[in-house]
Design a protein around this motif. Structure first.
Motif, PDB file in Angstrom:
ATOM      1  N   CYS A   1      37.073  47.235  40.582  1.00 37.80           N
ATOM      2  CA  CYS A   1      37.150  47.674  39.185  1.00 37.80           C
ATOM      3  C   CYS A   1      36.131  46.914  38.331  1.00 37.80           C
ATOM      4  O   CYS A   1      35.717  45.800  38.692  1.00 37.80           O
TER       5      CYS A   1
ATOM      6  N   CYS B   1      38.017  42.971  43.888  1.00 38.33           N
ATOM      7  CA  CYS B   1      38.443  44.311  43.492  1.00 38.33           C
ATOM      8  C   CYS B   1      37.216  45.069  43.023  1.00 38.33           C
ATOM      9  O   CYS B   1      36.267  44.466  42.487  1.00 38.33           O
TER      10      CYS B   1
ATOM     11  N   TRP C   1      36.518  40.722  28.489  1.00 41.22           N
ATOM     12  CA  TRP C   1      36.834  41.742  29.482  1.00 41.22           C
ATOM     13  C   TRP C   1      38.290  42.181  29.424  1.00 41.22           C
ATOM     14  O   TRP C   1      38.629  43.279  29.850  1.00 41.22           O
ATOM     15  N   GLU C   2      39.147  41.349  28.872  1.00 39.87           N
ATOM     16  CA  GLU C   2      40.513  41.799  28.602  1.00 39.87           C
ATOM     17  C   GLU C   2      40.475  42.899  27.540  1.00 39.87           C
ATOM     18  O   GLU C   2      41.192  43.913  27.640  1.00 39.87           O
TER      19      GLU C   2
ATOM     20  N   TYR D   1      36.423  45.326  35.522  1.00 35.48           N
ATOM     21  CA  TYR D   1      36.924  44.062  34.991  1.00 35.48           C
ATOM     22  C   TYR D   1      36.719  42.932  36.002  1.00 35.48           C
ATOM     23  O   TYR D   1      36.293  41.822  35.656  1.00 35.48           O
ATOM     24  N   ALA D   2      36.981  43.232  37.273  1.00 32.93           N
ATOM     25  CA  ALA D   2      36.810  42.214  38.320  1.00 32.93           C
ATOM     26  C   ALA D   2      35.345  41.941  38.595  1.00 32.93           C
ATOM     27  O   ALA D   2      34.966  40.816  38.912  1.00 32.93           O
TER      28      ALA D   2
ATOM     29  N   GLN E   1      39.132  46.161  29.162  1.00 29.58           N
ATOM     30  CA  GLN E   1      40.136  46.835  29.986  1.00 29.58           C
ATOM     31  C   GLN E   1      41.175  47.538  29.128  1.00 29.58           C
ATOM     32  O   GLN E   1      41.540  48.698  29.391  1.00 29.58           O
TER      33      GLN E   1
ATOM     34  N   ILE F   1      47.759  39.957  32.054  1.00 26.08           N
ATOM     35  CA  ILE F   1      47.244  40.578  33.276  1.00 26.08           C
ATOM     36  C   ILE F   1      48.328  40.587  34.345  1.00 26.08           C
ATOM     37  O   ILE F   1      48.511  41.571  35.079  1.00 26.08           O
TER      38      ILE F   1
ATOM     39  N   ASN G   1      36.355  38.352  36.718  1.00 25.70           N
ATOM     40  CA  ASN G   1      37.717  38.095  36.246  1.00 25.70           C
ATOM     41  C   ASN G   1      38.750  38.437  37.323  1.00 25.70           C
ATOM     42  O   ASN G   1      38.500  39.242  38.212  1.00 25.70           O
ATOM     43  N   HIS G   2      39.937  37.843  37.194  1.00 20.52           N
ATOM     44  CA  HIS G   2      41.074  38.199  38.034  1.00 20.52           C
ATOM     45  C   HIS G   2      41.796  39.352  37.337  1.00 20.52           C
ATOM     46  O   HIS G   2      42.308  39.197  36.229  1.00 20.52           O
ATOM     47  N   CYS G   3      41.850  40.518  37.990  1.00 21.98           N
ATOM     48  CA  CYS G   3      42.325  41.741  37.337  1.00 21.98           C
ATOM     49  C   CYS G   3      43.781  42.034  37.681  1.00 21.98           C
ATOM     50  O   CYS G   3      44.388  41.434  38.569  1.00 21.98           O
ATOM     51  N   LYS G   4      44.301  43.068  36.991  1.00 24.60           N
ATOM     52  CA  LYS G   4      45.698  43.473  37.192  1.00 24.60           C
ATOM     53  C   LYS G   4      45.913  44.055  38.589  1.00 24.60           C
ATOM     54  O   LYS G   4      47.024  43.972  39.131  1.00 24.60           O
TER      55      LYS G   4
END
Length: 545
Positions: free
Chosen positions: A64, A62, A168-169, A66-67, A172, A13, A71-74
């Motif tokens: 998105c 965020c 979730w990785e 994923y967040a 994404q 990420i 989660n901590h996203c890109k």
């Protein structure tokens, strides 16, 4: 700003966040009262925000998907890279990068790019799809599907299992490949190539070994459905017919698919022409001929049957006739009940529920139907039927509900209630203490509790201690003497101390507590921890006025 924030992200990420930052896809970065905010660009634009106290990151958000899964996203990582550069050096990295790129010749640029692409299959796919000059062919489709299929190894490891932590990785990465692959095809009107990718992606999604408890399957399925929507609407009549045939073939095995609802949804949403609807309606008619398994799948099929009739503009009388001819089935009764409730026809709903109640053999379902009847009787103001239903629920089905008890009491005269109460107490053991308490039958309550576990006595102790101090203190003294015989440990001694204090709090209880303490000190001289606890407690009691 230090770089301790990097430990908040998984390496993959963090790397993707760096790529976003360096490609200039994070902008509008500005300072806020709590930290920083910015906009991350891609297929969609996402609002990113970070909260900072001193040098430490205290929170991030965020928009998105994923967040949103926690989660901590890109995109968060990209913003923090931008913030770090802004704090350390007001001249942006993108400007520095542009300077370097300007100085490189074409050969150098090609060499560096080729090396990057050889090590990053996803980026390679993005470049191939975005900048190819020839139309996409099956080799392109197979390459994209190979990328999607290999995600289970890349993210799940040798076992190819996507755990909850990596779910979730996977989502994404899957969505990124779909976006990079399908978007260029849609832009070039390559509808069948795009549909081939989506078909393969759907099969991969249903076959992947993934925990999925966080809704990952549904998230990816939603992305696929969004692309189906766009591709089907772009398709020619002939292409649309081919797509329809695939969905129809998949419908036959949709019950075995994790995301089978997506197939049903597509057929319902995208194929409303008679040439598509009439074959589906014919198949459903054939399916409903003959004997039927009386289960919830039949209920689902009947709802689908009705929906097909409505969409095709057909008369609903054949559906109503089918229900009438099969009204002995539970599934049909549930449908008729739902329709009666939808019309607000409480009397019809009551008639159906009574029939279901009388015919049902399973006690749990009978009770459920009776509770639904109770609600309908309340709606219609039928007091006698409410009383009858409450009586059966309490006496026959032994439901532990004081709300039902109080409602029944409010509907009875004193003589009726006395008889009802005695019957309830005789047959519904679980209600005894609460009924005794509610009715202020404290003699009966105390007598009952004397033979019950201490946890139950504890519930009523404060109410009973001044009414029955001798009986209550005797109960706790016996309980304490009983547990004192167990093998000694600190947990036991804490429990003993707690109940010694409970005993001491009952009028006349201190003397009984002291008697117990003296006997234990004599009986267990080798239990040092116990002896110390007992001396402390005795000293406390002796200091009381």
């Amino acid at each position: 700003m230090n770089d301790r924030w990097k430990h908040l992200f998984r390496p993959v990420i963090l790397e993707r966040g760096r790529d976003i930052f360096e490609s200039g896809e994070i902008d509008e970065v500005e300072k806020t009262a709590e930290g920083w905010r910015g906009i991350a660009h891609g297929t969609y634009d996402y609002e990113v925000e970070t909260y900072i106290e001193g040098e430490e990151v205290t929170g991030m958000s965020c928009t998105c998907p994923y967040a949103e899964g926690g989660n901590h996203c890109k995109h968060m990582a990209a913003l923090l890279y931008a913030v770090s550069e802004e704090v350390i050096n007001p001249v942006s990295v993108s400007e520095d990068l542009n300077d370097v790129l300007e100085k490189m010749n074409e050969i150098q640029l090609r060499k560096e790019l080729k090396e990057i692409l050889l090590n990053d299959s996803s980026l390679k796919n993005r470049i191939l799809q975005k900048y190819r000059s020839a139309p996409a062919d099956m080799a392109d489709v197979n390459r994209i599907l190979s990328l999607l299929g290999n995600l289970s190894v890349r993210i799940g490891g040798r076992n190819e299992y996507i755990s909850w932590e990596k779910g979730w990785e996977y989502v994404q990465a899957f969505q990124e490949i779909l976006t990079d692959s399908v978007e260029p095809m849609i832009e070039r009107n390559e509808t069948m190539q795009a549909f081939a990718v989506l078909k393969g992606a759907f099969h991969i999604l249903n076959d992947v070994d993934m925990d999925g408890s966080g809704g990952e399957h549904s998230e990816i399925a939603s992305s696929i459905e969004e692309y189906w929507d766009r591709v089907i609407h772009l398709a020619s009549k002939e292409e649309r017919t081919q797509m329809y045939q695939w969905f129809r073939a998949m419908e036959k095995r949709s019950d075995d698919l994790i995301c089978g609802d997506s197939i049903t949804s597509a057929l319902e949403n995208y194929f409303d022409d008679p040439e598509y609807l009439l074959p589906m309606l014919k198949d459903m008619r054939n399916k409903l001929r003959g004997d039927q398994a009386d289960n919830y799948m039949l209920e689902y099929d009947l709802e689908k049957y009705k929906n097909l009739l409505i969409r095709s503009g057909s008369d609903l009388s054949e559906y109503e006739t089918w229900l009438e001819n099969h009204n002995d089935l539970k599934s049909v009764k549930r449908i008729l009940l739902k329709e009666a409730e939808g019309r607000g026809d409480s009397l019809q709903a009551i008639a159906i529920l009574r029939e279901m109640y009388e015919q049902e053999k399973i006690a749990g379902l009978k009770r459920s139907y009776l509770e639904q009847l109770l609600e309908k009787y309340r709606e219609t103001g039928n007091t006698e039927k409410v009383k009858e239903a409450l009586w059966k629920l309490l006496a026959q089905y032994r439901i532990s509900s004081m709300a039902y008890v109080r409602e029944l009491r409010s509907l009875c005269d004193s003589a009726e209630w006395k008889n009802a109460r005695e019957t309830i107490l005789a047959v519904n053991e679980s209600l005894k203490p609460d009924v005794y308490d509610d009715e202020e039958m404290y003699d009966s309550l105390m007598e009952y509790l004397m033979h019950q576990p201490v946890e139950m006595m504890d519930r009523y102790r404060m109410k009973l201690k001044d009414l029955y101090p001798d009986a209550l203190s005797t109960y706790y003294a016996k309980y304490l003497d009983r547990i004192s015989c167990r093998y000694g440990n600190l947990a036991l001694y804490r429990t003993m101390r707690t109940y010694l204090n409970i005993l001491a709090g009952i009028p006349g209880g201190i003397s009984k507590a002291n008697v117990l303490i003296d006997s234990w000190m004599e009986r267990y001289p080798t239990r040092k921890a116990m002896q110390e606890m007992l001396r402390e407690v005795k000293a406390e009691y002796n200091s009381l006025p």
